[in-house]
Design an enzyme around this catalytic site. Structure first.
Site, short mmCIF file in Angstrom:
data_model
loop_
_atom_site.label_atom_id
_atom_site.label_comp_id
_atom_site.label_asym_id
_atom_site.label_seq_id
_atom_site.Cartn_x
_atom_site.Cartn_y
_atom_site.Cartn_z
N CYS A 41 0.83 -1.21 0.00
CA CYS A 41 0.00 0.00 0.00
C CYS A 41 0.86 1.25 0.00
O CYS A 41 1.37 1.67 1.05
CB CYS A 41 -0.94 -0.02 1.20
SG CYS A 41 -1.94 1.47 1.33
N CYS A 97 -0.47 4.08 2.21
CA CYS A 97 -0.25 3.88 3.64
C CYS A 97 1.21 4.13 4.03
O CYS A 97 1.50 4.74 5.04
CB CYS A 97 -0.60 2.46 4.08
SG CYS A 97 -2.06 1.79 3.33
N ASP A 98 2.14 3.62 3.22
CA ASP A 98 3.54 3.53 3.66
C ASP A 98 4.51 4.38 2.85
O ASP A 98 5.69 4.46 3.21
CB ASP A 98 4.00 2.06 3.58
CG ASP A 98 3.14 1.16 4.46
OD1 ASP A 98 2.69 1.63 5.51
OD2 ASP A 98 2.92 -0.01 4.08
#
Ligand code: NDP
Length: 319
Positions: free
Chosen positions: A138, A141-142
């Site tokens: 992701c 997300c990261d």
């Protein structure tokens, strides 16, 4: 806590666009649906960035905000939205018996399975070892952890293209590894990728190993039969998804890719009163809008089912 605690007309399994849309329709039809959101409330859209192609949101909207809107709309009509994951089912009995991750069992007269799909992994041992230490599925997300660094993205579909573009705005350089000699992504996404100066697309390239002990340091790849190392601090795997069918497999028929089979033109599975909607039954389109469409269909199919007498199912094996 293994005694059934309640009997519910309609249980919807999954809190993504398909589940919430089914809840909106079923609640408006007076079916008093209860929706269990599953392990990732909001589904895959919560790990997407901007959704630009859902009709009605003319300026685009973030995935999480869109899912909040869907949930609020379902709740407005009285749908009950609950946290919790269905981990086991018994479709040989009627009403259908569903067991939650906290051990509670519920009974449902009709069920809509809208549990979606999850990201696939490459299956390398190092992938597990370095998950969260540079390996991710992701970018949104990261990605921030890799600001101004080099990263590798694997995959040739729209997800890989989208993740690469997102990362290219944060990172120094993005290496996109595509195993074939062409990408599967839509033309518009491919064009954006090829135009981006700091994305290098490697065709006919596969990951052989991930180098690093405590963190990702480099990716070992096979590029046109030669082995090469690409220095990178992050590896983003974007190679598609698999349907989340595990609890249903003993009863529900699936196709060769593992997607739930439905009677053509309907959402009816092989079990009477059990319907499937969204990505869990869709190997082709997998869009928020198509998931919502099949969620609507499932609610209408369930409504029709619940209007009919189904006492004959009570003592039967229902295959
Ligand atoms: P796809 O199934 O479309 O693509 C998966 C990609 O990963 C393919 O290029 C495939 O290669 C590659 N792949 C699969 N397994 C491996 C492996 N073991 N090693 C290397 N590469 C591998 O998945 P996506 O998640 O990209 O997209 C799913 C759906 O969601 C699509 O319908 C897509 O259009 C849609 N989507 C739309 C977006 C948008 O409109 N903005 C954004 C994201 C997704 P190969 O081609 O060789 O099989």
């Amino acid at each position: 806590m293994d005694q059934p605690i309640s009997s519910i007309p309609l249980v919807i399994i999954g809190g993504g666009p398909a589940g919430y849309t089914a809840a909106i329709y079923a609640a408006r039809a007076g079916l008093d649906p209860v929706l269990y959101q599953g392990p990732n409330p909001g589904g895959q859209l919560t790990i997407t960035g901007e959704v630009e192609n859902y009709p009605g949101y003319k300026n685009g909207i973030t995935g999480p905000a869109m899912m909040e809107d869907f949930q609020a709309q379902a709740e407005r009509f009285g749908a009950i939205i609950k946290a919790g994951t269905i981990t086991k089912v018994d479709f040989n009995t009627y009403p259908r018996r569903l067991t939650l991750d906290n051990g509670v069992t519920i009974l449902a007269q009709a069920v809509i399975i809208a549990a979606g799909a999850s990201a696939k992994w490459l299956g390398l041992p190092a992938e597990k070892k370095l998950y969260g230490k540079g390996v991710s599925a992701c970018a949104i997300c990261d990605g921030f952890f890799f600001k101004d660094k080099n990263v590798v993205v694997v995959g040739g579909g729209d997800t890989a293209a989208e993740e690469s573009l997102y990362l290219a705005n944060l990172c120094h350089k993005v290496h996109l590894l595509v195993r074939k000699d062409h990408m599967r992504a839509s033309k518009i996404m491919q064009e954006r990728v090829f135009k981006k100066a700091n994305i290098q697309v490697w065709f006919q390239t596969e990951v052989k190993d991930i180098i690093g002990q405590e963190a990702v340091e480099a990716i070992e790849v096979i590029h046109a039969t030669a082995i090469t190392h690409i220095e990178a601090a992050g590896l983003f795997v974007a190679i598609g998804h698999q349907p989340n069918t595990l609890p249903f497999l003993p009863y529900i028929h699936v196709d060769h890719q593992g997607y739930i089979q439905t009677k053509p033109g309907t959402t009816q599975t092989n079990i009477p009163g059990v319907f499937a909607a969204g990505d869990i039954q869709d190997p082709h389109y997998r869009q928020a809008v198509t998931a919502a469409g099949t969620g609507c269909m499932a609610a209408l199919d369930a409504e029709r089912f619940l209007q009919q007498p189904h006492g004959h199912l009570q003592n039967a094996h229902n295959h």
